[in-house]
Design an enzyme around this catalytic site. Structure first.
Site, PDB file in Angstrom:
ATOM      1  N   CYS A 237      -3.066   2.592   3.072  1.00 40.03           N
ATOM      2  CA  CYS A 237      -3.376   1.459   3.943  1.00 40.03           C
ATOM      3  C   CYS A 237      -4.494   1.834   4.929  1.00 40.03           C
ATOM      4  CB  CYS A 237      -2.138   0.978   4.678  1.00 40.03           C
ATOM      5  SG  CYS A 237      -2.200  -0.780   5.130  1.00 40.03           S
ATOM      6  N   ASP A 238      -5.060   0.834   5.586  1.00 43.60           N
ATOM      7  CA  ASP A 238      -6.337   0.975   6.286  1.00 43.60           C
ATOM      8  C   ASP A 238      -6.406   2.134   7.273  1.00 43.60           C
ATOM      9  OD1 ASP A 238      -6.684  -1.315   4.890  1.00 43.60           O
ATOM     10  OD2 ASP A 238      -7.315  -2.548   6.565  1.00 43.60           O
ATOM     11  N   LYS A 239      -5.419   2.300   8.135  1.00 41.32           N
ATOM     12  CA  LYS A 239      -5.505   3.317   9.179  1.00 41.32           C
ATOM     13  C   LYS A 239      -4.837   4.625   8.789  1.00 41.32           C
ATOM     14  CE  LYS A 239      -7.548   0.126  11.310  1.00 41.32           C
ATOM     15  NZ  LYS A 239      -7.339  -0.860  10.231  1.00 41.32           N
TER      16      LYS A 239
ATOM     17  N   SER B 239     -11.849  -7.101   9.547  1.00 37.25           N
ATOM     18  CA  SER B 239     -11.308  -6.524   8.330  1.00 37.25           C
ATOM     19  C   SER B 239     -12.439  -6.099   7.407  1.00 37.25           C
ATOM     20  CB  SER B 239     -10.443  -7.566   7.620  1.00 37.25           C
ATOM     21  OG  SER B 239     -10.230  -7.220   6.271  1.00 37.25           O
TER      22      SER B 239
ATOM     23  N   GLU C 292      -8.153  -6.843  14.778  1.00 40.54           N
ATOM     24  CA  GLU C 292      -8.959  -7.243  13.628  1.00 40.54           C
ATOM     25  C   GLU C 292      -8.848  -8.754  13.465  1.00 40.54           C
ATOM     26  OE1 GLU C 292      -8.564  -4.892   9.885  1.00 40.54           O
ATOM     27  OE2 GLU C 292      -7.632  -6.730   9.154  1.00 40.54           O
TER      28      GLU C 292
ATOM     29  N   CYS D  82       0.835  -1.207   0.000  1.00 40.04           N
ATOM     30  CA  CYS D  82       0.000   0.000   0.000  1.00 40.04           C
ATOM     31  C   CYS D  82       0.864   1.249   0.000  1.00 40.04           C
ATOM     32  CB  CYS D  82      -0.905   0.026   1.238  1.00 40.04           C
ATOM     33  SG  CYS D  82      -1.677  -1.512   1.700  1.00 40.04           S
TER      34      CYS D  82
ATOM     35  N   CYS E 152      -5.083  -3.413  -0.947  1.00 38.88           N
ATOM     36  CA  CYS E 152      -5.816  -4.641  -1.275  1.00 38.88           C
ATOM     37  C   CYS E 152      -6.978  -4.327  -2.221  1.00 38.88           C
ATOM     38  CB  CYS E 152      -6.346  -5.305  -0.012  1.00 38.88           C
ATOM     39  SG  CYS E 152      -5.048  -5.902   1.095  1.00 38.88           S
TER      40      CYS E 152
END
Length: 578
Positions: free
Chosen positions: A139-141, A488, A462, A66, A211
């Site tokens: 990325c996610d956070k 997730s 998660e 990412c 992702c």
């Protein structure tokens, strides 16, 4: 190029003459001669020192694909800022890979990283007196962390999503990371060999990027667009596409127009209650990640807006599912991008009255005006508002005796919405993994994993590995999972997370015992613990918090002292001024 440079020079002169930039605190006057020495030592000339300073914060690095895709976009955004008449000042912050931290103690630090990102960007911006902010992450956070910093600072801001990787192909079919996680469950059940799973993992490798799916990163990118922090249509462009660099440069120039003309929206013009309701609607319509129900209250907190699971409940219920995106459907955001991107979904929502059109976008236009240019739904990836895939959104907020402050479940792609069964209780994710690998559960069970909330973890792990193993073993809709932890964006199945209050804070989930009946009803929006109230009070009288294995220190200790409940976003400070 010469014309752009001339315009930038004129804009710069106007800036110097008429604007009291924050950066003048460190650039103007005899007392700042040492500051100017330091700035010249970084390579700046007098013209650059007199222009507005634009912080360019990013998460580029090698911790995940990412973040590894970001460098060309960072350079393009800086070029746009410079061409537009600003002085770009690049700095980096952290990123944690949600895949590499899965299923071990490292996952406790993923959600914590959101706070560190927001805090670190705030520190640099305030200390250096920068006038505006560009944030770049994927990325996610990283995305909510950067957005939180923008709302907290309330300076002209731009967020650029780094883009997703292209999907891989295995045996003639598209595969994504979710297939790998679910493949682990197939290996444990004997439906796939280790060699087959390893080969799938190799075939999945394509490009750098986040992702590929409407997972947590894709959901957060959609939120940034609908809120107006990002240019419309920008989040779904794959990371490998050169188009991303053009978008980043153009967006950098637009940010400078916002800064120099003084009429562009500030973050708190964007992060209003109407904006938050629009964000919930886009999450619902795209079958987005349950993590959005953590990040939207956290963003609201930065603006002093009280916005909880309860506020999201009705919006999620009334908003139809209009996009069929992975994991709730077969399509990935790249395919959505090919038909016009997130604005296609927004336009369909607006046409049905599910979106507020009278809110600003990044370039200052009203959302309704900006969406007039968007393409119509194609009927396959996105449907019109009056022909939805589902009449309600992809997420449902549950409330009841097991979750007085709420919990959340993703129903996108689910056929079974109600399950009642006996509890199978685990005190941690780790102990549950052992049992699930051994398939030590039965159809109809309600697996309860507790002590994994923001405070109890600490860090709110998660559980994609757990949920994917259950799905891989063929029990995604015959077994329920209930936890005070989180999931997730790739999670699917009867999985209820964010149960609030959490076990460590005295929530009812901490009192559940093996064999207790629990009823999950995503149709009615309830999560009930079917135990006599007198028995509940008896257990509560003898309840004690679970003992941690070792003394907390460092970031764990600080986080436990500060973090709040999941239903309010698991935030670590009391919030900004309203």
């Amino acid at each position: 190029m010469a014309h752009d440079e001339t315009r930038a020079s004129a804009a710069s002169r106007q800036t110097r003459d008429n604007k009291a930039w924050r950066s003048k605190e460190i650039t103007q006057g005899v007392d700042r001669v040492a500051h100017r020495w330091q700035l010249r030592a970084t390579g700046l000339d007098d013209v650059s020192i007199e222009q507005p300073f634009i912080g360019v914060a990013h998460t580029y690095g090698e911790v995940s694909p990412c973040s590894q895709s970001l460098l060309p976009q960072i350079q393009a955004a800086k070029l746009g800022v410079e061409v537009g008449g600003g002085t770009a000042r690049e700095f980096s912050t952290i990123s944690v890979s949600d895949v590499l931290s899965q299923q071990h103690d490292g996952m406790r630090y993923s959600l914590m990283s959101r706070e560190v990102i927001a805090d670190s960007v705030e520190l640099v911006m305030r200390a250096q007196c920068y006038d505006a902010l560009v944030g770049i992450g994927a990325c996610d956070k990283t995305i909510p962390g950067l957005l939180m910093a923008m709302v907290r600072l309330n300076v002209p801001s731009l967020f650029l999503h780094g883009g997703q990787m292209l999907v891989g192909w295995h045996k003639g079919e598209q595969v994504n990371p979710l297939h790998l996680f679910e493949g682990v469950g197939k290996v444990h059940s004997g439906a796939m060999s280790e060699q087959q799973l390893e080969q799938m993992g190799k075939d999945l490798v394509t490009t750098a990027g986040a992702c590929p799916g409407q997972f947590s990163s894709g959901t957060a990118g959609s939120i940034a667009e609908v809120l107006g922090f990002s240019p419309l249509g920008s989040s779904g462009i794959p990371a490998a596409f050169s188009q991303r660099q053009a978008v980043a440069r153009q967006a950098g120039q637009q940010l400078m127009r916002n800064v120099l003309e003084g009429n562009g929206p500030l973050p708190r013009d964007l992060l209003t209650r109407k904006g938050l309701e629009n964000a919930v609607a886009i999450v619902a319509a795209t079958g987005g990640s349950t993590n959005a129900t953590l990040h939207l209250p956290a963003l609201a907190n930065e603006a002093g807006i009280d916005f909880t699971l309860a506020d999201m409940q009705e919006i999620l219920r009334r908003t139809p599912t209009l996009a069929s995106l992975m994991p709730g459907g077969p399509y990935v955001p790249y395919e959505l991008h090919r038909i016009g991107g997130v604005p296609v979904v927004m336009k369909a929502l607006l046409g049905g009255g599910y979106l507020h059109g009278d809110v600003p976008t990044f370039d200052g236009r009203q959302l309704s005006e900006a969406l007039s240019e968007a393409a119509a739904p194609d009927g396959n990836i996105v449907r019109p508002h009056n022909e939805p895939f589902r009449a309600t959104g992809g997420l449902v907020v549950l409330r009841g005796s097991l979750a007085p402050d709420g919990a959340v479940i993703k129903i996108a792609g689910l056929n079974t919405l109600v399950l009642e069964g006996p509890a199978r209780v685990f005190e941690s994710e780790a102990s549950a993994v052992v049992a699930i690998r051994a398939q030590a559960y039965q159809q109809g069970d309600v697996i309860v994993i507790r002590n994994e909330g923001p405070h109890g973890g600490p860090g709110m792990r998660e559980m994609l590995a757990v949920t994917s193993a259950i799905v891989g073993q063929g029990h995604g809709q015959t077994v329920a999972l209930v936890t005070d932890g989180r999931f997730s964006g790739g999670t699917r199945g009867l999985c209820v997370g964010h149960v609030s209050p959490e076990a460590s804070q005295g929530g009812p989930i901490g009192l559940v015992r093996n064999g207790d009946r629990i009823r999950v009803d995503a149709t009615a929006g309830t999560l009930e613990w079917l135990v006599d109230p007198k028995e509940v009070e008896h257990r509560r009288a003898s309840w004690r918090p679970a003992q941690r294995g070792s003394r907390l220190s460092g970031i764990d200790e600080k986080y436990v002292r500060l973090v709040g409940s999941a239903h309010r976003g698991a935030v670590t400070h009391s919030g900004g001024a309203a």
